[in-house]
Design an enzyme around this catalytic site. Structure first.
Site, PDB file in Angstrom:
ATOM      1  N   GLY A 246     -37.445  -6.281  29.946  1.00 41.69           N
ATOM      2  CA  GLY A 246     -38.053  -8.288  30.554  1.00 41.69           C
ATOM      3  C   GLY A 246     -39.058  -8.018  29.560  1.00 41.69           C
ATOM      4  O   GLY A 246     -39.187  -6.727  28.537  1.00 41.69           O
ATOM      5  N   LYS A 247     -39.620  -9.515  29.920  1.00 45.35           N
ATOM      6  CA  LYS A 247     -40.562  -9.688  29.130  1.00 45.35           C
ATOM      7  C   LYS A 247     -41.712  -8.777  28.976  1.00 45.35           C
ATOM      8  O   LYS A 247     -42.615  -8.807  27.477  1.00 45.35           O
ATOM      9  CB  LYS A 247     -41.139 -11.165  29.436  1.00 45.35           C
ATOM     10  N   ARG A 248     -41.700  -7.908  29.903  1.00 46.21           N
ATOM     11  CA  ARG A 248     -43.049  -7.440  30.035  1.00 46.21           C
ATOM     12  C   ARG A 248     -42.953  -6.008  29.324  1.00 46.21           C
ATOM     13  O   ARG A 248     -43.546  -4.951  29.395  1.00 46.21           O
ATOM     14  CB  ARG A 248     -44.032  -7.374  31.626  1.00 46.21           C
ATOM     15  N   ASP A 249     -41.583  -5.751  28.704  1.00 42.81           N
ATOM     16  CA  ASP A 249     -40.913  -4.198  28.313  1.00 42.81           C
ATOM     17  C   ASP A 249     -41.011  -3.797  27.057  1.00 42.81           C
ATOM     18  O   ASP A 249     -40.247  -2.649  25.911  1.00 42.81           O
ATOM     19  CB  ASP A 249     -40.008  -4.224  28.954  1.00 42.81           C
TER      20      ASP A 249
END
Ligand code: GLU
Length: 476
Positions: A246-249
């Protein structure tokens, strides 16, 4: 066989990480390999999720990676328009055909009523199926109610070009929504209509759609359409753990990678390797090789781990493969501001020294600033150095002074510098990690640099000796 026509059908919802563009790369490779067409279609029917500007962002990203499309919203093509919000009339006509054939009906329930059915099923420990509540006399569809597909539950067997032979029972087939109450079609309906209209031969998409495929097959049948070949790509997984990337990875947007100076070919190579290899140990593939070798049945079934260190390594490899002139041209916008007053020849000498270690262009200022400007003396470089911190200041001074004396005699040619540094090392009785680190710190004020003799030769005699003198003053 039908001519190969593949498509990338993103929803314009903003951010596009490397996992999200992977199906585009697969689809592009397949089209190019078969002299087919690669189509870009924007699936903008979910207005709530839409992010302004993402159309341009998507097209820019494809272009930046060199994924040229043959038909698309900005260039047109024989099956225009390539934006679903401009194709509403077509979906409506097809929806009316289904209504007339008795294969679609207006959904009379409120969301609360549907929720109550769902809870009933849960309480009875049964899977919720909308078709168990299919109204006997549905109201006339006036476009304000959702339109549902009247499914025909049955078992299916089909072949997925990546996952192989698959089968499901009738219990997974249900009456899904074709057209929402806002008049926009669902993805489940629109993509089937469009892929058919646009003569798409292969659908390559992520795993999140696999559970819906039996329903799609049921709808294709009701519409009398031949389904395209389907290929389901495994999830791209976050670097750690078992969840989808995801975006936060840590995965950045495609254009951020480009901006940081990742090479399009390296990115493509990396993205394809998220789930594909040719069955050998080979890891580096040129674009031409990928076009030749890529095949869907060698795409792995299980999740592919995203590992940014691998991307860094690959990009470094592609950078090392460039000729100096080529690299010099590509890094034009990345030099530290202090480099501006220096000429091409000096900058090329610097670049030649760091080419080996450069992983992406945005690292250039950090790696090269000391070649252009005298950095202030940083006492921590010695204080925190594993070996140097063990020595007394006076010993460091003595070592550096010996270096100064010898270097004063040098013509600063690479050969002479190499010879002198080795002789000094031997005379000092110190390890290279001690002696060379000291001179490196004195002349660069950086914890690491390209080869010491190389760096000194490029810095030149005057500058190097000046910096050594300053360091000596501090060590006194
Ligand atoms: N619009 C869908 C998405 O962005 C496309 C899936 C497909 O390729 O069919 O996820």
């Amino acid at each position: 066989m039908k001519p190969v026509r593949t498509r990338f059908a993103p929803s314009p919802t903003g951010f596009l990480h490397v996992g999200g563009i992977r199906t585009a790369v697969f689809a592009w490779l397949l089209a190019r390999q078969n002299n087919g067409q690669f189509v870009l279609r924007l699936e903008d029917t979910d207005q709530k999720r839409e992010v302004a500007g993402s159309d341009e962002h998507l097209m820019k990203s494809l272009k930046a990676l060199g994924l040229d499309y043959d038909e698309g919203p900005d260039i047109g093509g024989p099956y225009e328009p390539y934006r679903q919000s401009k194709r509403l009339l077509g979906y409506k006509l097809l929806a009316h055909e289904l209504v007339e054939d008795g294969r679609a009906y207006a959904d009379p329930y409120t969301p609360e009523e549907v929720q109550a059915f769902r809870e009933q099923a849960q309480a009875a420990k049964k899977p919720f199926l909308y078709r168990n509540h299919r109204p006997e006399n549905p109201p006339l569809w006036d476009g304000t109610q959702p339109l549902r597909f009247k499914s025909d539950p049955k078992p299916y067997k089909w072949h997925d070009a990546i996952l192989g032979d698959l089968s499901t029972g009738p219990e997974v087939i249900d009456d899904f929504i074709l057209v929402k109450s806002d008049g926009f079609p669902t993805y489940n309906f629109a993509h089937i209509a469009d892929d058919n209209d646009m003569q798409i031969s292969h659908i390559i998409r992520g795993q999140e759609f696999i559970a819906s495929v039996p329903n799609y097959l049921n709808l294709y049948e009701a519409l009398g359409m031949e389904p395209p070949i389907m290929a389901t790509a495994p999830h791209v997984m976050a670097p750690e753990g078992k969840k989808k990337l995801g975006k936060r990875d840590g995965a950045k947007d495609v254009l951020d990678y480009i901006r940081d100076g990742y090479l399009p070919d390296a990115l493509i190579n990396f993205i394809v390797s998220l789930g594909w290899n040719d069955g050998t140990e080979q890891e580096i593939f040129s674009r031409e090789e990928l076009i030749e070798k890529f095949c869907l049945d060698r795409v792995q079934h299980s999740g592919a781990q995203f590992d940014e260190r691998r991307l860094l390594w690959m990009n470094g490899h592609y950078i090392r493969e460039l000729s100096l002139d080529d690299l010099y041209e590509k890094v034009a916008g990345y030099w530290p501001p202090e480099a501006e007053s220096y000429d091409d020849s000096y900058k090329k000498q610097v670049l030649r020294l760091v080419q080996e270690r450069l992983k992406y262009f945005a690292e250039l200022p950090e790696l090269t600033r000391f070649f252009f400007v005298d950095l202030p003396i940083d006492n921590n470089l010695i204080a925190e150095h594993k070996q140097l911190k063990k020595l007394e200041k006076s010993d460091l001074h003595e070592l550096l002074e010996a270096a100064e004396q010898s270097l004063q005699q040098s013509d600063f040619s690479l050969a002479d510098l190499t010879e002198r540094l080795n002789a000094l090392l031997e005379a000092s009785g110190q390890k290279p990690a001690v002696f060379f680190s000291l001179i490196r710190i004195a002349t660069t004020q950086s914890p690491s640099s390209p080869g010491l003799a190389d760096s000194l030769a490029v810095l030149g005699k005057e500058r190097s000796l000046e910096r050594i003198a300053q360091q000596l003053a501090v060590l006194k």
